[in-house]
Every structure is written in C-alpha cells, then in structure tokens.
Design a protein around this motif. Sequence first.
Motif, PDB file in Angstrom:
ATOM      1  N   LEU A   1      -3.924   4.839  14.902  1.00  0.00           N
ATOM      2  CA  LEU A   1      -5.262   5.282  14.469  1.00  0.00           C
ATOM      3  C   LEU A   1      -5.123   6.225  13.286  1.00  0.00           C
ATOM      4  CD1 LEU A   1      -6.788   6.379  17.926  1.00  0.00           C
ATOM      5  CD2 LEU A   1      -7.222   4.207  16.747  1.00  0.00           C
ATOM      6  N   ARG A   2      -6.010   6.082  12.323  1.00  0.00           N
ATOM      7  CA  ARG A   2      -6.039   7.051  11.232  1.00  0.00           C
ATOM      8  C   ARG A   2      -7.470   7.380  10.860  1.00  0.00           C
ATOM      9  NH1 ARG A   2      -3.841   5.531   5.537  1.00  0.00           N
ATOM     10  NH2 ARG A   2      -4.054   7.780   5.391  1.00  0.00           N
ATOM     11  N   VAL A   3      -7.633   8.569  10.319  1.00  0.00           N
ATOM     12  CA  VAL A   3      -8.944   8.980   9.837  1.00  0.00           C
ATOM     13  C   VAL A   3      -9.187   8.349   8.469  1.00  0.00           C
ATOM     14  CG1 VAL A   3     -10.357  10.984   9.248  1.00  0.00           C
ATOM     15  CG2 VAL A   3      -8.684  11.146  11.094  1.00  0.00           C
TER      16      VAL A   3
ATOM     17  N   PHE B   1       0.846  -1.209   0.000  1.00  0.00           N
ATOM     18  CA  PHE B   1       0.000   0.000   0.000  1.00  0.00           C
ATOM     19  C   PHE B   1       0.878   1.255   0.000  1.00  0.00           C
ATOM     20  CE2 PHE B   1      -3.391   2.854   0.999  1.00  0.00           C
ATOM     21  CZ  PHE B   1      -4.567   2.183   0.686  1.00  0.00           C
ATOM     22  N   PHE B   2       0.535   2.230  -0.812  1.00  0.00           N
ATOM     23  CA  PHE B   2       1.380   3.429  -0.956  1.00  0.00           C
ATOM     24  C   PHE B   2       1.497   4.180   0.371  1.00  0.00           C
ATOM     25  CE2 PHE B   2      -0.735   7.679  -1.132  1.00  0.00           C
ATOM     26  CZ  PHE B   2      -2.067   7.322  -1.011  1.00  0.00           C
ATOM     27  N   VAL B   3       2.551   5.010   0.428  1.00  0.00           N
ATOM     28  CA  VAL B   3       2.837   5.776   1.643  1.00  0.00           C
ATOM     29  C   VAL B   3       3.174   7.206   1.255  1.00  0.00           C
ATOM     30  CG1 VAL B   3       4.442   6.064   3.591  1.00  0.00           C
ATOM     31  CG2 VAL B   3       3.733   3.757   2.876  1.00  0.00           C
ATOM     32  N   ARG B   4       2.609   8.139   2.008  1.00  0.00           N
ATOM     33  CA  ARG B   4       2.927   9.536   1.775  1.00  0.00           C
ATOM     34  C   ARG B   4       2.905  10.275   3.108  1.00  0.00           C
ATOM     35  NH1 ARG B   4       4.034  14.313   1.055  1.00  0.00           N
ATOM     36  NH2 ARG B   4       3.119  15.745  -0.457  1.00  0.00           N
ATOM     37  N   TRP B   5       4.035  10.908   3.452  1.00  0.00           N
ATOM     38  CA  TRP B   5       4.103  11.823   4.592  1.00  0.00           C
ATOM     39  C   TRP B   5       4.700  13.135   4.104  1.00  0.00           C
ATOM     40  CZ3 TRP B   5       2.506  10.565   9.619  1.00  0.00           C
ATOM     41  CH2 TRP B   5       2.306   9.213   9.887  1.00  0.00           C
ATOM     42  N   HIS B   6       4.275  14.217   4.742  1.00  0.00           N
ATOM     43  CA  HIS B   6       4.811  15.520   4.356  1.00  0.00           C
ATOM     44  C   HIS B   6       6.131  15.821   5.054  1.00  0.00           C
ATOM     45  CE1 HIS B   6       0.653  16.002   3.033  1.00  0.00           C
ATOM     46  NE2 HIS B   6       1.132  16.874   2.189  1.00  0.00           N
ATOM     47  N   TYR B   7       6.192  15.526   6.345  1.00  0.00           N
ATOM     48  CA  TYR B   7       7.337  15.956   7.158  1.00  0.00           C
ATOM     49  C   TYR B   7       8.213  14.772   7.541  1.00  0.00           C
ATOM     50  CZ  TYR B   7       4.811  20.410   7.809  1.00  0.00           C
ATOM     51  OH  TYR B   7       4.177  21.612   7.624  1.00  0.00           O
TER      52      TYR B   7
ATOM     53  N   LEU C   1       0.743  12.472  15.067  1.00  0.00           N
ATOM     54  CA  LEU C   1       1.980  12.448  15.832  1.00  0.00           C
ATOM     55  C   LEU C   1       3.193  12.972  15.062  1.00  0.00           C
ATOM     56  CD1 LEU C   1       1.582   8.889  17.425  1.00  0.00           C
ATOM     57  CD2 LEU C   1       1.435  11.075  18.649  1.00  0.00           C
ATOM     58  N   ASP C   2       3.047  13.224  13.773  1.00  0.00           N
ATOM     59  CA  ASP C   2       4.195  13.752  13.021  1.00  0.00           C
ATOM     60  C   ASP C   2       4.386  15.223  13.372  1.00  0.00           C
ATOM     61  OD1 ASP C   2       1.639  13.817  11.761  1.00  0.00           O
ATOM     62  OD2 ASP C   2       2.507  14.254   9.795  1.00  0.00           O
ATOM     63  N   ARG C   3       5.620  15.697  13.277  1.00  0.00           N
ATOM     64  CA  ARG C   3       5.946  17.053  13.712  1.00  0.00           C
ATOM     65  C   ARG C   3       6.597  17.830  12.581  1.00  0.00           C
ATOM     66  NH1 ARG C   3       2.782  16.083  16.608  1.00  0.00           N
ATOM     67  NH2 ARG C   3       2.756  15.729  18.831  1.00  0.00           N
TER      68      ARG C   3
ATOM     69  N   VAL D   1      -6.068  11.695   8.007  1.00  0.00           N
ATOM     70  CA  VAL D   1      -4.941  11.992   8.893  1.00  0.00           C
ATOM     71  C   VAL D   1      -4.455  10.725   9.607  1.00  0.00           C
ATOM     72  CG1 VAL D   1      -4.276  13.271  10.970  1.00  0.00           C
ATOM     73  CG2 VAL D   1      -5.621  14.397   9.158  1.00  0.00           C
ATOM     74  N   LYS D   2      -3.145  10.531   9.527  1.00  0.00           N
ATOM     75  CA  LYS D   2      -2.517   9.323  10.095  1.00  0.00           C
ATOM     76  C   LYS D   2      -2.010   9.595  11.501  1.00  0.00           C
ATOM     77  CE  LYS D   2       0.330   8.782   6.439  1.00  0.00           C
ATOM     78  NZ  LYS D   2       1.235   8.068   5.492  1.00  0.00           N
ATOM     79  N   ALA D   3      -1.796   8.529  12.247  1.00  0.00           N
ATOM     80  CA  ALA D   3      -1.296   8.618  13.627  1.00  0.00           C
ATOM     81  C   ALA D   3      -2.080   9.687  14.399  1.00  0.00           C
ATOM     82  CB  ALA D   3       0.210   8.908  13.627  1.00  0.00           C
TER      83      ALA D   3
ATOM     84  N   LEU E   1       3.677   3.167   8.917  1.00  0.00           N
ATOM     85  CA  LEU E   1       3.768   4.080   7.776  1.00  0.00           C
ATOM     86  C   LEU E   1       2.396   4.508   7.269  1.00  0.00           C
ATOM     87  CD1 LEU E   1       6.701   2.403   5.831  1.00  0.00           C
ATOM     88  CD2 LEU E   1       6.742   4.633   6.957  1.00  0.00           C
ATOM     89  N   ASN E   2       1.362   3.743   7.574  1.00  0.00           N
ATOM     90  CA  ASN E   2      -0.001   4.107   7.165  1.00  0.00           C
ATOM     91  C   ASN E   2      -0.824   4.614   8.335  1.00  0.00           C
ATOM     92  OD1 ASN E   2       0.690   1.455   5.217  1.00  0.00           O
ATOM     93  ND2 ASN E   2      -0.052   3.251   4.145  1.00  0.00           N
ATOM     94  N   GLY E   3      -0.147   4.942   9.449  1.00  0.00           N
ATOM     95  CA  GLY E   3      -0.835   5.702  10.482  1.00  0.00           C
ATOM     96  C   GLY E   3      -1.090   5.016  11.805  1.00  0.00           C
TER      97      GLY E   3
HETATM   98  N1  LIG Z   1      -0.430  12.765  10.051  1.00  0.00           N
HETATM   99  C1  LIG Z   1      -0.407  12.814   8.713  1.00  0.00           C
HETATM  100  N2  LIG Z   1      -1.430  12.272   8.035  1.00  0.00           N
HETATM  101  C2  LIG Z   1      -1.430  12.275   6.677  1.00  0.00           C
HETATM  102  C3  LIG Z   1      -0.375  12.895   5.948  1.00  0.00           C
HETATM  103  C4  LIG Z   1       0.696  13.451   6.689  1.00  0.00           C
HETATM  104  O1  LIG Z   1       1.666  13.995   6.140  1.00  0.00           O
HETATM  105  N3  LIG Z   1       0.644  13.395   8.077  1.00  0.00           N
HETATM  106  N4  LIG Z   1      -0.433  12.916   4.574  1.00  0.00           N
HETATM  107  C5  LIG Z   1      -1.758  12.777   3.961  1.00  0.00           C
HETATM  108  C6  LIG Z   1      -1.691  12.532   2.526  1.00  0.00           C
HETATM  109  S1  LIG Z   1      -1.421  13.884   1.546  1.00  0.00           S
HETATM  110  C7  LIG Z   1      -1.882  11.306   1.980  1.00  0.00           C
HETATM  111  S2  LIG Z   1      -1.825  11.084   0.301  1.00  0.00           S
HETATM  112  C8  LIG Z   1      -2.207  10.141   2.820  1.00  0.00           C
HETATM  113  C9  LIG Z   1      -1.398   8.939   2.459  1.00  0.00           C
HETATM  114  O2  LIG Z   1      -1.870   7.828   3.151  1.00  0.00           O
HETATM  115  P1  LIG Z   1      -1.003   6.499   3.218  1.00  0.00           P
HETATM  116  O3  LIG Z   1       0.413   6.900   3.500  1.00  0.00           O
HETATM  117  O4  LIG Z   1      -1.594   5.627   4.230  1.00  0.00           O
HETATM  118  O5  LIG Z   1      -1.118   5.869   1.849  1.00  0.00           O
HETATM  119  O6  LIG Z   1      -2.014  10.414   4.188  1.00  0.00           O
HETATM  120  C10 LIG Z   1      -2.540  11.645   4.608  1.00  0.00           C
HETATM  121  N5  LIG Z   1      -2.475  11.707   6.042  1.00  0.00           N
END
Ligand SMILES: Nc1nc2c(c(=O)[nH]1)N[C@H]1C(S)=C(S)[C@@H](COP(=O)(O)O)O[C@H]1N2
Length: 393
Positions: A220-222, A73-79, A177-179, A233-235, A215-217
């Motif tokens: 808990l994730r929304v 499953f793909f992963v994307r975090w900003h920070y 939880l990401d900062r 939103v992940k974690a 990596l996918n949160g």
């Molecule tokens: N806490 C947190 N949640 C986040 C993000 C993030 O950077 N931080 N990125 C969002 C974005 S832009 C995407 S595309 C999805 C990616 O989800 P995945 O990594 O489980 O595939 O997480 C979202 N939730």
Amino acid sequence: MAEIDRRDALAALTIGGAGLTLPGWAMPATAGAPRLADFPEKRGMLIRRQRAPLLETPFEVFDQGIITPNDRFFVRWHYDDIPLSVDVASFRLRVGGQVKTPIALSLADILKMPRVEVTAVNQCSGNSRSAFAPRVPGAQWADGAMGNAVWTGVRLKDVLARAGVKPGAVAVRLSGLDRPPGEAPWYAKSLDIDHALGDDVMIAFAMNGQQLPLLNGFPLRVVVPGWFSTYWVKALDRIEVLAAPDTSYWMAKAYQIPTASRANVPPGAHDFAKAPISRMIPRAFITNRASGPAPASRPIALRGIAFGGDSGVAKVELSVDNGQRWKAARLGRDHGQYSFRGWDLTLPGMPRGQHTVMVRATNTKGETQRPDAIWNPSGYMLNNVQRIVLDAA
Ligand SMILES: Nc1nc2c(c(=O)[nH]1)N[C@H]1C(S)=C(S)[C@@H](COP(=O)(O)O)O[C@H]1N2
Ligand SMILES: [Mo]
C-alpha cells in the motif's frame, strides 16, 4: 508479471497470498557515472545509488507513452532498511491516535472497500536537481525522478472514517515499513486534517492495473495527487491522527522550501523564511529530440509531455526566438488534471545555424513556467522553461 487488461484486473484484483520477495539485492557497488542497468523489478534504469535505491527513469521512456510503465518507474528510498518481502497474510494497516476506535485493517479488508482511481504524476521534490547552479547536495537527478501512473486504491478518508476521527484532530501522519538506522527519525509525513479528509488522497494498492512493485511501496502507498512525492508514503502500515501539528524531523526540518516566489533565493542563501514543500507547479518537456543536429530548411516535428502541478494543463507553448513569441502546441488526450498530457507541434524549416527551442506549460490556475533559473539549498521545485539547442545543417 504478465500484462493484464486493467478492467479485468480491477474486477479481480487480489494480492498474492505468499507475499513478495525481492531477489538479487546484493549487487556490486558501482563507481563513477550512472549506467543504464537492470535492478530487481526494474529494467534499464539509471542507478544513481544502489542502497538505499535511487533509480532514475531514462528520459526516452517519457517519449514512449503518457503512462510510465511500472518496470521503468523511478525509485527513491531514504533509508537502507526497506521492506524486501511482505507477508500478505499478517500485514496490517494500523490507524490510531486521535480516533474513536483504533483499528488494524488487513489487505483483504482494504480490498473490500469502495475503490477509486486517478492518473497522477509522482515527482520527487528534487527532480532535476543536477541543473542547479551552483550545485547543491543530494541525489543529482536529471529529469527522470518523476513518472505518471494510474493509481487504484481506497480513499484515505474512508479508512479514517472506519476508525472515526475525533474532534480536535489537526493532521494525519503516515509512515511505512522502512526503518531508520540507529536513533534517526522514522520516515513519516503528515497532511493537514482537511487535506487528509478530502476526496483526492488515496491509499493505493495498484499501479497501472498491477500490484505495486515492492520498490514503489507494495502492498500500500499513499497517493497525494498534485503534491510532491515526499508525501506519497510507501509500504504504508501506520496512520496516526494527530491533535497537534507534526513537529517531527521529516515535516519540520527536512523538505523545507523558501516561502519566496518560486522557492527562489540567492545562491548560497540559507537564512530565509521556510515552509514544508507541498504542491507541484507546471512543467513541460520535449521528449522526441534532445540538443543536437537537425535538418535545415525542413519542418521539425516536436512532441512531448506536460503537467500542470496541482491543476490541469491549460496550454503548452514553444518559442524559437528566446521567448519573444510563443506558439501553442496541440494538446493530446486529457487523462485528468493530475496526469501528464501529451502535446505536439511542427516547427517550420529553420535556416542553418543554432536555434534554441523553448517549451513552457501553463496550468488552469494561470501559472506559467519562467525561463530564468531558480536556486535554493536543497535543490527543490525546479521548473525553469526547458530548452534544447538544435544545430540546423
Ligand atoms: N516509506 C517511505 N515512503 C517514501 C519514501 C521513503 O523513503 N520511505 N520516500 C519518498 C520520496 S522522497 C519519494 S521521491 C517517493 C518516491 O516514490 P517511488 O519510489 O515510488 O518513485 O517516495 C516517497 N515515499
Ligand atoms: Mo523525493
């Protein structure tokens, strides 16, 4: 982690006491083209960036099943500063702001609440960005910044009810939880209060019957079915009920799309009416063939996946005459309106030469994919009709 029967998992699901740690973080930097590589918790991914991770699902995975496995499953975090371990015992989900009683729920508290489940597509706003012409900045995703999973969790509205939403609440802000580095704004996204109090929005603790990968949160994730994953939103560890619209960076500045039809503006345009990205729109893909050689004068079996965006798939159609006539594919099992839906169609034998095959999905709201390209400066919302060129010989 061993594969477990999902029903058993739901009955017994608990989250391991010691927490989770992500090993092997320090990996050598990659130069040049992305390669298929393993990553902690993942295997065979397109590593588009090591840190913060951008890991794309290779397209062939979508031909292997309607559900995207957790380890692909793909992963994307900003920070960069993402949670690499979470202490399950001390973890709390805090709910505050415009509520009667601010609360802090443990994972054990959440696991005791009524559970819901949905099969839903998680798609990055910038999925397929590499197809934008002219090129736009941002992760140059092909079509693999999406995935479809069975999400299990509790309703956001049930969690909010425990704190008691006060009159005057207009939105619910979610953060994890990401900062951020330095003074950068925390990653936080908001939903309108009516949306947040709806039946669909979930706080998930399981993905395909297993606890979430870090990596996918994890933990808990929304899950916002039908909406782009920027809201997923992940974690998740903080829910804030707001008495005024969210004007913070990630809602008011980032993730804006043109309000024009299909989020389409002339290439190069930057000055246009904008709104936060929200719901998804239909897409269909051929998964068992890419552009390339094919046998002439023999039937060609095609199959693939489609999704409707924020409603179900009504039909999938293919065209071999540049969109003049369309033939309906057979749809696979219905996993609910937010899921990928499989389809198949066998094309009759084609004469020698090049043939363009187009596929489009129409959702139950009547929205259809269009063949012409779109453009916007952030590379969001691409859903042009997919084409492959078969070289019959
Ligand atoms: N806490 C947190 N949640 C986040 C993000 C993030 O950077 N931080 N990125 C969002 C974005 S832009 C995407 S595309 C999805 C990616 O989800 P995945 O990594 O489980 O595939 O997480 C979202 N939730
Ligand atoms: Mo994203």
